[in-house]
Each structure stands twice: as structure tokens, then as C-alpha cells.
Design a protein around this motif. Structure first.
Motif, PDB file in Angstrom:
ATOM      1  N   ILE A 159       1.145  -0.800   0.190  1.00 20.67           N
ATOM      2  CA  ILE A 159       0.197   0.026  -0.340  1.00 20.67           C
ATOM      3  C   ILE A 159       1.039   1.127  -0.103  1.00 20.67           C
ATOM      4  O   ILE A 159       1.118   1.891  -0.237  1.00 20.67           O
ATOM      5  CB  ILE A 159      -1.243  -0.216   1.175  1.00 20.67           C
ATOM      6  N   ALA A 160       2.343   1.174   1.087  1.00 17.20           N
ATOM      7  CA  ALA A 160       2.987   2.219   0.575  1.00 17.20           C
ATOM      8  C   ALA A 160       3.394   2.470  -0.630  1.00 17.20           C
ATOM      9  O   ALA A 160       3.688   3.788  -1.145  1.00 17.20           O
ATOM     10  CB  ALA A 160       3.360   1.893   2.146  1.00 17.20           C
ATOM     11  N   GLY A 161       4.066   1.603  -1.000  1.00 21.00           N
ATOM     12  CA  GLY A 161       4.698   1.507  -2.381  1.00 21.00           C
ATOM     13  C   GLY A 161       3.522   2.346  -3.593  1.00 21.00           C
ATOM     14  O   GLY A 161       4.422   2.672  -4.065  1.00 21.00           O
ATOM     15  N   ILE A 162       3.067   2.000  -3.270  1.00 21.44           N
ATOM     16  CA  ILE A 162       2.048   1.951  -4.274  1.00 21.44           C
ATOM     17  C   ILE A 162       1.741   3.789  -4.121  1.00 21.44           C
ATOM     18  O   ILE A 162       1.359   4.498  -5.392  1.00 21.44           O
ATOM     19  CB  ILE A 162       0.891   1.239  -4.556  1.00 21.44           C
ATOM     20  N   ALA A 163       1.221   3.643  -2.993  1.00 23.51           N
ATOM     21  CA  ALA A 163       1.054   5.503  -2.952  1.00 23.51           C
ATOM     22  C   ALA A 163       1.811   6.551  -2.898  1.00 23.51           C
ATOM     23  O   ALA A 163       2.272   7.853  -3.532  1.00 23.51           O
ATOM     24  CB  ALA A 163       0.446   5.498  -1.269  1.00 23.51           C
ATOM     25  N   VAL A 164       3.103   6.032  -3.086  1.00 23.36           N
ATOM     26  CA  VAL A 164       4.488   6.952  -3.113  1.00 23.36           C
ATOM     27  C   VAL A 164       4.384   6.988  -4.977  1.00 23.36           C
ATOM     28  O   VAL A 164       4.836   7.660  -5.355  1.00 23.36           O
ATOM     29  CB  VAL A 164       5.574   6.029  -2.633  1.00 23.36           C
ATOM     30  N   SER A 165       4.164   5.953  -5.374  1.00 27.40           N
ATOM     31  CA  SER A 165       4.360   5.639  -6.578  1.00 27.40           C
ATOM     32  C   SER A 165       3.233   6.567  -7.276  1.00 27.40           C
ATOM     33  O   SER A 165       3.528   7.352  -8.014  1.00 27.40           O
ATOM     34  CB  SER A 165       4.250   4.285  -7.528  1.00 27.40           C
ATOM     35  N   LEU A 166       1.900   6.895  -6.902  1.00 24.95           N
ATOM     36  CA  LEU A 166       0.892   7.190  -7.277  1.00 24.95           C
ATOM     37  C   LEU A 166       1.315   8.750  -7.156  1.00 24.95           C
ATOM     38  O   LEU A 166       1.078   9.277  -8.047  1.00 24.95           O
ATOM     39  CB  LEU A 166      -0.422   6.546  -7.348  1.00 24.95           C
ATOM     40  N   ALA A 167       1.437   9.245  -6.239  1.00 27.46           N
ATOM     41  CA  ALA A 167       1.862  10.915  -5.580  1.00 27.46           C
ATOM     42  C   ALA A 167       2.378  11.182  -5.925  1.00 27.46           C
ATOM     43  O   ALA A 167       3.338  12.495  -5.969  1.00 27.46           O
ATOM     44  CB  ALA A 167       1.657  10.753  -4.148  1.00 27.46           C
ATOM     45  N   SER A 168       4.130  10.421  -6.582  1.00 31.07           N
ATOM     46  CA  SER A 168       4.960  11.042  -7.645  1.00 31.07           C
ATOM     47  C   SER A 168       5.606  11.649  -6.421  1.00 31.07           C
ATOM     48  O   SER A 168       7.020  12.770  -6.405  1.00 31.07           O
ATOM     49  CB  SER A 168       5.113  12.089  -8.693  1.00 31.07           C
ATOM     50  N   VAL A 169       5.989  11.073  -5.169  1.00 29.90           N
ATOM     51  CA  VAL A 169       6.778  11.341  -3.840  1.00 29.90           C
ATOM     52  C   VAL A 169       8.530  10.543  -4.174  1.00 29.90           C
ATOM     53  O   VAL A 169       7.919   9.261  -4.718  1.00 29.90           O
ATOM     54  CB  VAL A 169       6.327  10.774  -2.735  1.00 29.90           C
ATOM     55  N   THR A 170       8.945  11.830  -4.450  1.00 31.05           N
ATOM     56  CA  THR A 170      11.238  11.055  -4.038  1.00 31.05           C
ATOM     57  C   THR A 170      11.355  10.178  -2.926  1.00 31.05           C
ATOM     58  O   THR A 170      11.234  11.621  -2.468  1.00 31.05           O
ATOM     59  CB  THR A 170      11.060  11.720  -4.831  1.00 31.05           C
ATOM     60  N   VAL A 171      11.728   9.677  -2.314  1.00 35.14           N
ATOM     61  CA  VAL A 171      11.918   8.894  -1.116  1.00 35.14           C
ATOM     62  C   VAL A 171      13.588   9.855  -0.941  1.00 35.14           C
ATOM     63  O   VAL A 171      14.562   9.372  -1.974  1.00 35.14           O
ATOM     64  CB  VAL A 171      11.903   7.358  -0.577  1.00 35.14           C
ATOM     65  N   TRP A 172      13.882   9.703   0.351  1.00 36.80           N
ATOM     66  CA  TRP A 172      15.368  10.466   0.297  1.00 36.80           C
ATOM     67  C   TRP A 172      15.976   9.515  -0.054  1.00 36.80           C
ATOM     68  O   TRP A 172      15.769   8.051   0.123  1.00 36.80           O
ATOM     69  CB  TRP A 172      15.290  11.348   1.680  1.00 36.80           C
ATOM     70  N   ALA A 173      17.435   9.712  -1.261  1.00 37.05           N
ATOM     71  CA  ALA A 173      17.966   8.509  -1.478  1.00 37.05           C
ATOM     72  C   ALA A 173      18.659   7.772  -0.357  1.00 37.05           C
ATOM     73  O   ALA A 173      19.191   6.544  -0.925  1.00 37.05           O
ATOM     74  CB  ALA A 173      18.536   9.353  -2.242  1.00 37.05           C
ATOM     75  N   PRO A 174      18.755   8.296   0.468  1.00 36.24           N
ATOM     76  CA  PRO A 174      19.488   7.543   1.323  1.00 36.24           C
ATOM     77  C   PRO A 174      19.170   6.468   1.916  1.00 36.24           C
ATOM     78  O   PRO A 174      19.290   5.383   2.676  1.00 36.24           O
ATOM     79  CB  PRO A 174      20.341   8.216   2.652  1.00 36.24           C
ATOM     80  N   LEU A 175      17.442   6.900   2.406  1.00 40.80           N
ATOM     81  CA  LEU A 175      16.723   6.135   3.024  1.00 40.80           C
ATOM     82  C   LEU A 175      16.598   4.728   2.369  1.00 40.80           C
ATOM     83  O   LEU A 175      16.165   3.808   1.811  1.00 40.80           O
ATOM     84  CB  LEU A 175      15.545   6.837   3.038  1.00 40.80           C
ATOM     85  N   MET A 176      15.818   5.305   0.246  1.00 44.55           N
ATOM     86  CA  MET A 176      15.564   4.355  -0.216  1.00 44.55           C
ATOM     87  C   MET A 176      16.408   3.392  -0.589  1.00 44.55           C
ATOM     88  O   MET A 176      16.844   2.136  -0.705  1.00 44.55           O
ATOM     89  CB  MET A 176      15.215   4.990  -1.497  1.00 44.55           C
ATOM     90  N   LEU A 177      17.912   3.947  -0.283  1.00 39.95           N
ATOM     91  CA  LEU A 177      19.062   2.726  -0.085  1.00 39.95           C
ATOM     92  C   LEU A 177      19.009   1.464   0.965  1.00 39.95           C
ATOM     93  O   LEU A 177      19.312   0.449   0.389  1.00 39.95           O
ATOM     94  CB  LEU A 177      20.727   3.316  -0.694  1.00 39.95           C
ATOM     95  N   SER A 178      18.963   2.657   2.473  1.00 38.34           N
ATOM     96  CA  SER A 178      19.090   1.473   3.137  1.00 38.34           C
ATOM     97  C   SER A 178      17.211   0.460   3.127  1.00 38.34           C
ATOM     98  O   SER A 178      18.049  -0.716   3.443  1.00 38.34           O
ATOM     99  CB  SER A 178      18.700   2.391   4.490  1.00 38.34           C
ATOM    100  N   ILE A 179      16.514   0.675   2.211  1.00 37.98           N
ATOM    101  CA  ILE A 179      15.256  -0.053   2.605  1.00 37.98           C
ATOM    102  C   ILE A 179      15.296  -1.298   1.336  1.00 37.98           C
ATOM    103  O   ILE A 179      15.276  -2.582   1.600  1.00 37.98           O
ATOM    104  CB  ILE A 179      13.845   0.430   2.013  1.00 37.98           C
ATOM    105  N   LYS A 180      16.245  -0.763   0.192  1.00 35.75           N
ATOM    106  CA  LYS A 180      16.450  -1.736  -0.881  1.00 35.75           C
ATOM    107  C   LYS A 180      17.838  -2.535  -0.034  1.00 35.75           C
ATOM    108  O   LYS A 180      17.711  -3.443  -0.425  1.00 35.75           O
ATOM    109  CB  LYS A 180      17.360  -0.747  -2.183  1.00 35.75           C
ATOM    110  N   MET A 181      18.857  -2.280   0.633  1.00 36.66           N
ATOM    111  CA  MET A 181      20.144  -2.828   1.062  1.00 36.66           C
ATOM    112  C   MET A 181      18.853  -4.304   2.471  1.00 36.66           C
ATOM    113  O   MET A 181      18.882  -5.179   2.132  1.00 36.66           O
ATOM    114  CB  MET A 181      20.641  -2.301   1.722  1.00 36.66           C
TER     115      MET A 181
END
Length: 267
Positions: A159-181
Motif C-alpha cells: 500500500i505504501a509503495g503504490i501510494a508513493v508511486s501514485l503521488a510521485s513522491v521522491t523518497v530521500w536517496a539514503p533512506l531508499m538505499l537503506s530499505i533496498k539493502m
């Protein structure tokens, strides 16, 4: 072609084999690792795939509908086969409906089609998982409260991922990298845990196991082909749908049957 197939499948079998032999020798308790996979690592994987700026939810809606039809259709066919084989419907139908879209489906999709296939693979995985945690749980226990499904970390992450995608929100790169890891831990750990789980398998009901193990991918592939033709799905999406339709029964079916005391040895 054979070399390509071996190259795709080898990492899956190698990591699962490592889990099997380590579990045979050391008998590690992976229950906590499995819980972390379901509550942390897999949700992180799902969120990153769906929140990616290149992910287009509308482009994958048809794929989600197709997966839903394949799951439902597999359940209908499974109920007919269960009655023909004189097996309890609640025992046979869930393994027919829910293929191993997590431990096997996502790794195979990435190995076969590359990282670009991850968003579509996650859509297929989340669709199947959503039905499994809702209708699948209700099928085994009609007292299950479906209103609590939104609390499941995998569903929350989707739900959170789809919401971020639909809202075209850019997640802070270091945070996104942490989640990706964190998400990158999920796939090898799922394969390792799958291999370890094989050391606990009771093969007393092997005839039923062989029957279900063959019927599940055959029915899944046939329904995937029919659904793709019906909805006009082609290209890589069709290949992914067919791949997920071919998956054997998910290990999660055993966990559910054990939890609801629905002939876990048979499952």
C-alpha cells in the motif's frame, strides 16, 4: 537454450541446497529468520519495487487481474480434483491456489529477465499473497477476521509503495538505499530457508504430494495461457504470468495448515 536454463536455475538450487545441508548438519532454528523475512525483508523488497519512480501501477493492473483469475481458477479446478481424488477440499485446494511466488517466483523472474522484471514480479507476488492472507485464511477458519489484513507488513508495504508511486513522491536517496539493502536480504534468505525446510518434510503422503505437485503447475500454466489470451497480455508480462503460474505449491501453505490444524502432513 539448455545452458541458459541451467544458468537461471542453478543459483536457486545451489542456495536451497546450502540451506538443506546446513540444516541437516547444524539444525539451526530459522523460525526467527523466517519471521524477519515476512515482517521486514520481504516488505522492504516490495516497497522498493513499487515505490520506484519507474514503476507504473496502471501498466500492471491487467497483470494483477490476470494473477487473481489464475489463483481463483486454480482453486475451482483444485476443488474438482479433490473430490475426484477423495481428498478434503480444505487440504488440497490451498496448495493448488497459491504457488511459491516468493521463495521461487521472484528469484527466478530476476534471474531470467533481469532487475527490470522486479516490479511486475512483485505485483504478481503481492496479488497472490493478498488473496492467501485473506480468503486463504478464511477458507481454513471461517472465524478469521479479514478486517485485520491491512496490518500485515507485506500488505502495508505494498500500500505504501503504490501510494508513493501514485503521488510521485521522491523518497530521500539514503533512506531508499537503506530499505533496498534490507530488501536485498529477502531473496537469498527465502531460498536458504526453503532448503532448510526440506529437512522437516514428512513424505508419508507422497502419492498425494506427487499428484498435487504435478497438478499445480500444469493447471497454473494452462490458466495463465488462457487468461493472457483473454486479457491480451503479451511480451514479458505474459512470460512472467506463465512463470508464476508454473510455480509449485508455496511453503506457506504448510505453515497455514499447521496453524489451523488442517492435515499439515498431507499438505
Amino acid at each position: 537454450m539448455l545452458a541458459r536454463i541451467v544458468a537461471i536455475l542453478f543459483p536457486v538450487f545451489a542456495i536451497a541446497a546450502a540451506g538443506y545441508f546446513v540444516a541437516r548438519r547444524h539444525k539451526p532454528d530459522l523460525s526467527h529468520a523466517n519471521r524477519l523475512t515476512m515482517d521486514v525483508f520481504a516488505p522492504a523488497l516490495v516497497f522498493v519495487a513499487l515505490a520506484n519512480r519507474s514503476f507504473d501501477f496502471s501498466a500492471h493492473r491487467k497483470l494483477a487481474v490476470a494473477m487473481l483469475l489464475v489463483v481463483i481458477g486454480s482453486g475451482v479446478v483444485g476443488a474438482l480434483l479433490a473430490r475426484m481424488a477423495h481428498v478434503k477440499v480444505k487440504t488440497f485446494v490451498p496448495p493448488m491456489m497459491y504457488g511459491n511466488s516468493g521463495n521461487l517466483g521472484i528469484p527466478l523472474a530476476i534471474l531470467a529477465f533481469g532487475d527490470g522484471a522486479l516490479p511486475a514480479a512483485v505485483v504478481l507476488f503481492v496479488t497472490s499473497t493478498l488473496v492467501h492472507f485473506s480468503y486463504g485464511a478464511w477458507l481454513l477458519d471461517h472465524n478469521t477476521r479479514l478486517t485485520t489484513i491491512w496490518r500485515i507488513p507485506l500488505i502495508l508495504a505494498a500500500i505504501a509503495g503504490i501510494a508513493v508511486s501514485l503521488a510521485s513522491v521522491t523518497v530521500w536517496a539514503p533512506l531508499m538505499l537503506s530499505i533496498k539493502m534490507l530488501g536485498d536480504i529477502a531473496i537469498p534468505l527465502m531460498l536458504f530457508a526453503l532448503g532448510a525446510r526440506l529437512t522437516e518434510v514428512n513424505i508419508a503422503a507422497w502419492r498425494l504430494g506427487v499428484f498435487g505437485g504435478v497438478a499445480r503447475p500444469v493447471v497454473g500454466m494452462l490458466l495463465s495461457w488462457m487468461t493472457a489470451k483473454l486479457l491480451g497480455i503479451t511480451g514479458q508480462d505474459y512470460a512472467l504470468l506463465f512463470l508464476f503460474g508454473a510455480m509449485p505449491p508455496a511453503v506457506l501453505n504448510y505453515i497455514f495448515s499447521e496453524r489451523f490444524n488442517q492435515e499439515p502432513d498431507h499438505v
